[in-house]
Scaffold this motif. Structure first.
Motif, PDB file in Angstrom:
ATOM      1  N   ASN A  90       0.824  -1.216   0.000  1.00  0.00           N
ATOM      2  CA  ASN A  90       0.000   0.000   0.000  1.00  0.00           C
ATOM      3  C   ASN A  90       0.856   1.264   0.000  1.00  0.00           C
ATOM      4  O   ASN A  90       0.535   2.233  -0.686  1.00  0.00           O
ATOM      5  N   LEU A  91       1.950   1.253   0.768  1.00  0.00           N
ATOM      6  CA  LEU A  91       2.840   2.423   0.791  1.00  0.00           C
ATOM      7  C   LEU A  91       3.478   2.659  -0.574  1.00  0.00           C
ATOM      8  O   LEU A  91       3.573   3.799  -1.035  1.00  0.00           O
ATOM      9  N   VAL A  92       3.900   1.594  -1.219  1.00  0.00           N
ATOM     10  CA  VAL A  92       4.489   1.717  -2.554  1.00  0.00           C
ATOM     11  C   VAL A  92       3.423   2.216  -3.532  1.00  0.00           C
ATOM     12  O   VAL A  92       3.671   3.105  -4.352  1.00  0.00           O
ATOM     13  N   TRP A  93       2.213   1.665  -3.436  1.00  0.00           N
ATOM     14  CA  TRP A  93       1.117   2.059  -4.312  1.00  0.00           C
ATOM     15  C   TRP A  93       0.794   3.545  -4.171  1.00  0.00           C
ATOM     16  O   TRP A  93       0.535   4.231  -5.164  1.00  0.00           O
ATOM     17  N   LEU A  94       0.824   4.049  -2.936  1.00  0.00           N
ATOM     18  CA  LEU A  94       0.519   5.460  -2.700  1.00  0.00           C
ATOM     19  C   LEU A  94       1.495   6.393  -3.419  1.00  0.00           C
ATOM     20  O   LEU A  94       1.160   7.530  -3.724  1.00  0.00           O
ATOM     21  N   GLN A  95       2.697   5.903  -3.704  1.00  0.00           N
ATOM     22  CA  GLN A  95       3.714   6.710  -4.373  1.00  0.00           C
ATOM     23  C   GLN A  95       3.570   6.687  -5.888  1.00  0.00           C
ATOM     24  O   GLN A  95       4.295   7.378  -6.596  1.00  0.00           O
ATOM     25  N   THR A  96       2.630   5.885  -6.392  1.00  0.00           N
ATOM     26  CA  THR A  96       2.461   5.760  -7.846  1.00  0.00           C
ATOM     27  C   THR A  96       1.345   6.664  -8.339  1.00  0.00           C
ATOM     28  O   THR A  96       0.588   7.246  -7.554  1.00  0.00           O
ATOM     29  N   GLU A  97       1.237   6.742  -9.663  1.00  0.00           N
ATOM     30  CA  GLU A  97       0.164   7.515 -10.284  1.00  0.00           C
ATOM     31  C   GLU A  97      -1.199   6.922  -9.918  1.00  0.00           C
ATOM     32  O   GLU A  97      -2.148   7.658  -9.648  1.00  0.00           O
ATOM     33  N   ASP A  98      -1.294   5.582  -9.900  1.00  0.00           N
ATOM     34  CA  ASP A  98      -2.558   4.932  -9.522  1.00  0.00           C
ATOM     35  C   ASP A  98      -2.942   5.290  -8.093  1.00  0.00           C
ATOM     36  O   ASP A  98      -4.116   5.521  -7.792  1.00  0.00           O
ATOM     37  N   GLY A  99      -1.959   5.330  -7.220  1.00  0.00           N
ATOM     38  CA  GLY A  99      -2.233   5.675  -5.829  1.00  0.00           C
ATOM     39  C   GLY A  99      -2.746   7.091  -5.693  1.00  0.00           C
ATOM     40  O   GLY A  99      -3.645   7.367  -4.906  1.00  0.00           O
ATOM     41  N   ALA A 100      -2.184   8.007  -6.483  1.00  0.00           N
ATOM     42  CA  ALA A 100      -2.631   9.399  -6.448  1.00  0.00           C
ATOM     43  C   ALA A 100      -4.076   9.510  -6.927  1.00  0.00           C
ATOM     44  O   ALA A 100      -4.833  10.338  -6.441  1.00  0.00           O
ATOM     45  N   LYS A 101      -4.452   8.664  -7.880  1.00  0.00           N
ATOM     46  CA  LYS A 101      -5.816   8.672  -8.408  1.00  0.00           C
ATOM     47  C   LYS A 101      -6.764   7.824  -7.562  1.00  0.00           C
ATOM     48  O   LYS A 101      -7.978   7.890  -7.732  1.00  0.00           O
ATOM     49  N   GLY A 102      -6.207   6.987  -6.689  1.00  0.00           N
ATOM     50  CA  GLY A 102      -7.037   6.114  -5.855  1.00  0.00           C
ATOM     51  C   GLY A 102      -7.573   4.908  -6.609  1.00  0.00           C
ATOM     52  O   GLY A 102      -8.637   4.398  -6.277  1.00  0.00           O
ATOM     53  N   VAL A 103      -6.851   4.453  -7.623  1.00  0.00           N
ATOM     54  CA  VAL A 103      -7.310   3.304  -8.411  1.00  0.00           C
ATOM     55  C   VAL A 103      -6.278   2.167  -8.335  1.00  0.00           C
ATOM     56  O   VAL A 103      -5.117   2.386  -7.995  1.00  0.00           O
ATOM     57  N   ASN A 104      -6.739   0.973  -8.657  1.00  0.00           N
ATOM     58  CA  ASN A 104      -5.873  -0.220  -8.713  1.00  0.00           C
ATOM     59  C   ASN A 104      -5.125  -0.476  -7.408  1.00  0.00           C
ATOM     60  O   ASN A 104      -3.938  -0.782  -7.406  1.00  0.00           O
ATOM     61  N   ARG A 105      -5.830  -0.332  -6.307  1.00  0.00           N
ATOM     62  CA  ARG A 105      -5.246  -0.587  -4.992  1.00  0.00           C
ATOM     63  C   ARG A 105      -4.738  -2.031  -4.941  1.00  0.00           C
ATOM     64  O   ARG A 105      -5.389  -2.928  -5.466  1.00  0.00           O
TER      65      ARG A 105
END
Length: 152
Positions: A90-105
């Motif tokens: 989840n921490l890695v995901w939050l640093q991605t573009e998907d994480g910024a958009k809240g998609v593909n958790r």
């Protein structure tokens, strides 16, 4: 059932049932200990000995796997490690573009005996205005009456 392994206070009767249903697993664990199921009822392997061996079987034993399935090897350390792995993902995901958009958790690691949380049960990681939240809550619980003065 005592200790969760199918041996209740019935003692010998419970052990007989266990032998009938899981003979191969019991034999395997006994062989690893230098014992044989054929010796049951002799000084080499008493009924009490077998009862103790079954009740105290380690997580890695064949009898625990036979009785408890996938959850046999999942103790506190395994659950904590899975949770840590999920948190890192989840921490890695939050640093991605998907994480910024809240998609593909990221999907949490499956755990035996734990049902995954359905996606519609959470709103997401972004701020939601009060009206959207009230509508979302109303959809989840349509029988609850709205308070006076609240969003309509």
């Amino acid at each position: 059932m005592a200790r969760g392994l199918g041996v209740d206070r019935g003692g010998i009767a419970s052990l007989r049932r266990l032998i009938a249903e899981h003979k191969e697993a019991l034999e395997y664990d006994l062989i690893r200990l230098g014992l044989r199921l054929d010796w049951l009822g002799t000084p080499e392997l008493s009924w009490r000995d077998l009862l103790v061996l079954v009740r105290q079987a380690p997580e890695s034993s064949a009898i625990r796997r036979a009785l408890l399935g996938d959850s046999a090897g999942w103790g506190l350390p395994e659950h904590l490690l899975a949770r840590l792995s999920d948190q890192v993902a989840n921490l890695v995901w939050l640093q991605t573009e998907d994480g910024a958009k809240g998609v593909n958790r990221p999907v949490p690691l499956p755990r035996p005996g734990v049902e995954p949380v359905a996606d519609e049960s959470r709103m997401g990681g972004r701020a939601v205005d009060l009206i959207d939240m009230a509508e979302w809550l109303a959809k989840r619980n349509p029988n609850q009456h709205r308070r006076e003065g609240g969003p309509s």
